[in-house]
Design a protein around this motif. Structure first.
Motif, PDB file in Angstrom:
ATOM      1  N   ASP A   1       0.837  -1.207   0.000  1.00 50.92           N
ATOM      2  CA  ASP A   1       0.000   0.000   0.000  1.00 50.92           C
ATOM      3  C   ASP A   1       0.870   1.255   0.000  1.00 50.92           C
ATOM      4  OD1 ASP A   1      -1.908   1.952   0.268  1.00 50.92           O
ATOM      5  OD2 ASP A   1      -2.881   1.066   2.013  1.00 50.92           O
ATOM      6  N   THR A   2       0.903   1.951  -1.130  1.00 54.84           N
ATOM      7  CA  THR A   2       1.715   3.153  -1.242  1.00 54.84           C
ATOM      8  C   THR A   2       1.172   4.304  -0.393  1.00 54.84           C
ATOM      9  OG1 THR A   2       0.482   3.779  -3.233  1.00 54.84           O
ATOM     10  CG2 THR A   2       2.548   2.582  -3.555  1.00 54.84           C
ATOM     11  N   THR A   3      -0.103   4.239  -0.018  1.00 55.11           N
ATOM     12  CA  THR A   3      -0.672   5.271   0.847  1.00 55.11           C
ATOM     13  C   THR A   3       0.045   5.290   2.194  1.00 55.11           C
ATOM     14  OG1 THR A   3      -2.813   4.971  -0.230  1.00 55.11           O
ATOM     15  CG2 THR A   3      -2.806   6.177   1.848  1.00 55.11           C
ATOM     16  N   LEU A   4       0.425   4.110   2.683  1.00 52.14           N
ATOM     17  CA  LEU A   4       1.148   4.052   3.962  1.00 52.14           C
ATOM     18  C   LEU A   4       2.467   4.809   3.881  1.00 52.14           C
ATOM     19  CD1 LEU A   4       0.569   0.331   5.013  1.00 52.14           C
ATOM     20  CD2 LEU A   4      -0.617   2.366   5.847  1.00 52.14           C
ATOM     21  N   ASP A   5       3.161   4.682   2.745  1.00 53.75           N
ATOM     22  CA  ASP A   5       4.410   5.421   2.563  1.00 53.75           C
ATOM     23  C   ASP A   5       4.159   6.922   2.574  1.00 53.75           C
ATOM     24  OD1 ASP A   5       6.034   3.188   2.379  1.00 53.75           O
ATOM     25  OD2 ASP A   5       5.844   3.064   0.203  1.00 53.75           O
ATOM     26  N   GLN A   6       3.107   7.351   1.885  1.00 58.77           N
ATOM     27  CA  GLN A   6       2.784   8.780   1.839  1.00 58.77           C
ATOM     28  C   GLN A   6       2.473   9.309   3.231  1.00 58.77           C
ATOM     29  OE1 GLN A   6      -0.474   8.965  -0.906  1.00 58.77           O
ATOM     30  NE2 GLN A   6       0.824   8.823  -2.709  1.00 58.77           N
ATOM     31  N   VAL A   7       1.670   8.568   3.983  1.00 57.79           N
ATOM     32  CA  VAL A   7       1.319   8.995   5.332  1.00 57.79           C
ATOM     33  C   VAL A   7       2.561   9.050   6.209  1.00 57.79           C
ATOM     34  CG1 VAL A   7       0.054   8.316   7.419  1.00 57.79           C
ATOM     35  CG2 VAL A   7      -1.063   8.196   5.192  1.00 57.79           C
TER      36      VAL A   7
ATOM     37  N   ILE B   1      -3.461  13.211   4.770  1.00 60.57           N
ATOM     38  CA  ILE B   1      -3.636  13.238   3.317  1.00 60.57           C
ATOM     39  C   ILE B   1      -5.043  12.750   2.991  1.00 60.57           C
ATOM     40  CG2 ILE B   1      -1.188  12.834   2.865  1.00 60.57           C
ATOM     41  CD1 ILE B   1      -2.035   9.958   2.009  1.00 60.57           C
ATOM     42  N   PHE B   2      -5.564  13.168   1.852  1.00 58.32           N
ATOM     43  CA  PHE B   2      -6.845  12.684   1.354  1.00 58.32           C
ATOM     44  C   PHE B   2      -6.558  11.645   0.290  1.00 58.32           C
ATOM     45  CE2 PHE B   2     -10.195  12.735  -1.862  1.00 58.32           C
ATOM     46  CZ  PHE B   2     -11.289  12.415  -1.070  1.00 58.32           C
ATOM     47  N   TRP B   3      -7.299  10.547   0.324  1.00 62.85           N
ATOM     48  CA  TRP B   3      -7.141   9.521  -0.695  1.00 62.85           C
ATOM     49  C   TRP B   3      -8.508   9.095  -1.204  1.00 62.85           C
ATOM     50  CZ3 TRP B   3      -9.744   5.337   1.134  1.00 62.85           C
ATOM     51  CH2 TRP B   3      -9.824   5.180   2.521  1.00 62.85           C
ATOM     52  N   LYS B   4      -8.554   8.731  -2.470  1.00 57.50           N
ATOM     53  CA  LYS B   4      -9.780   8.248  -3.108  1.00 57.50           C
ATOM     54  C   LYS B   4      -9.420   6.972  -3.853  1.00 57.50           C
ATOM     55  CE  LYS B   4     -13.716   9.828  -5.741  1.00 57.50           C
ATOM     56  NZ  LYS B   4     -14.355  10.974  -6.386  1.00 57.50           N
ATOM     57  N   VAL B   5     -10.036   5.870  -3.458  1.00 58.36           N
ATOM     58  CA  VAL B   5      -9.643   4.561  -3.959  1.00 58.36           C
ATOM     59  C   VAL B   5      -9.802   4.434  -5.466  1.00 58.36           C
ATOM     60  CG1 VAL B   5     -10.043   2.080  -3.783  1.00 58.36           C
ATOM     61  CG2 VAL B   5     -10.141   3.491  -1.741  1.00 58.36           C
ATOM     62  N   SER B   6     -10.858   5.006  -6.041  1.00 55.66           N
ATOM     63  CA  SER B   6     -11.038   4.881  -7.489  1.00 55.66           C
ATOM     64  C   SER B   6      -9.855   5.490  -8.239  1.00 55.66           C
ATOM     65  CB  SER B   6     -12.349   5.525  -7.936  1.00 55.66           C
ATOM     66  OG  SER B   6     -12.378   6.895  -7.585  1.00 55.66           O
ATOM     67  N   GLU B   7      -9.340   6.620  -7.752  1.00 53.56           N
ATOM     68  CA  GLU B   7      -8.160   7.241  -8.368  1.00 53.56           C
ATOM     69  C   GLU B   7      -6.917   6.387  -8.139  1.00 53.56           C
ATOM     70  OE1 GLU B   7      -7.932  11.167  -6.707  1.00 53.56           O
ATOM     71  OE2 GLU B   7      -9.744  11.841  -7.753  1.00 53.56           O
ATOM     72  N   GLN B   8      -6.792   5.844  -6.924  1.00 56.07           N
ATOM     73  CA  GLN B   8      -5.635   4.999  -6.628  1.00 56.07           C
ATOM     74  C   GLN B   8      -5.638   3.740  -7.494  1.00 56.07           C
ATOM     75  OE1 GLN B   8      -6.245   4.687  -2.349  1.00 56.07           O
ATOM     76  NE2 GLN B   8      -4.378   5.886  -2.012  1.00 56.07           N
ATOM     77  N   ALA B   9      -6.828   3.186  -7.759  1.00 55.49           N
ATOM     78  CA  ALA B   9      -6.921   1.990  -8.604  1.00 55.49           C
ATOM     79  C   ALA B   9      -6.448   2.292 -10.026  1.00 55.49           C
ATOM     80  CB  ALA B   9      -8.352   1.458  -8.616  1.00 55.49           C
TER      81      ALA B   9
END
Length: 119
Positions: A75-81, A88-96
């Motif tokens: 999960d690259t979101t964990l690295d960002q956090v 940070i704001f995340w949206k799964v459809s964009e991440q996919a």
């Protein structure tokens, strides 16, 4: 509950269930009813085991699946956090759409099936 009351509850906690309860009450007081927390001893990619994890009932199934599938390893979101000092704001459809691997895309699509869409 304000931060001072939250701190008092944490200091009085004698077990992890009481810590979880204090956290849940504090978040509910601010209108936050969906959450998950996963803490690591070191950087998430260091292969050290999870130190602590806790999720709201409405997200628990996804959180448990996330951990069981070892999605924390990709999960690259964990690295960002980990690198940010502000949320940070995340949206799964964009991440996919931006997934760098088939496995990461699978993780994002899984999360949408469990109802985790943005945060």
């Amino acid at each position: 509950m304000n931060l001072v009351e939250f701190e008092k509850k944490l200091k009085m906690a004698r077990n992890i269930a009481q810590v979880n309860e204090a956290l849940q009450l504090y978040l509910a007081g601010h209108g936050i009813t969906t959450f998950s927390f996963t803490y690591h001893t070191y950087h998430p990619k260091s292969k050290n085991p999870l130190k602590y994890d806790f999720a709201s009932e409405n997200l628990k199934a996804w959180h448990d699946h996330f951990i069981a599938e070892k999605y924390d390893e990709i999960d690259t979101t964990l690295d960002q956090v980990y690198q940010m000092t502000i949320p940070i704001f995340w949206k799964v459809s964009e991440q996919a759409e931006q997934a760098k691997s088939k496995r990461e895309r699978e993780m994002r699509l899984d999360s949408m099936q469990y109802g985790a869409e943005q945060g």
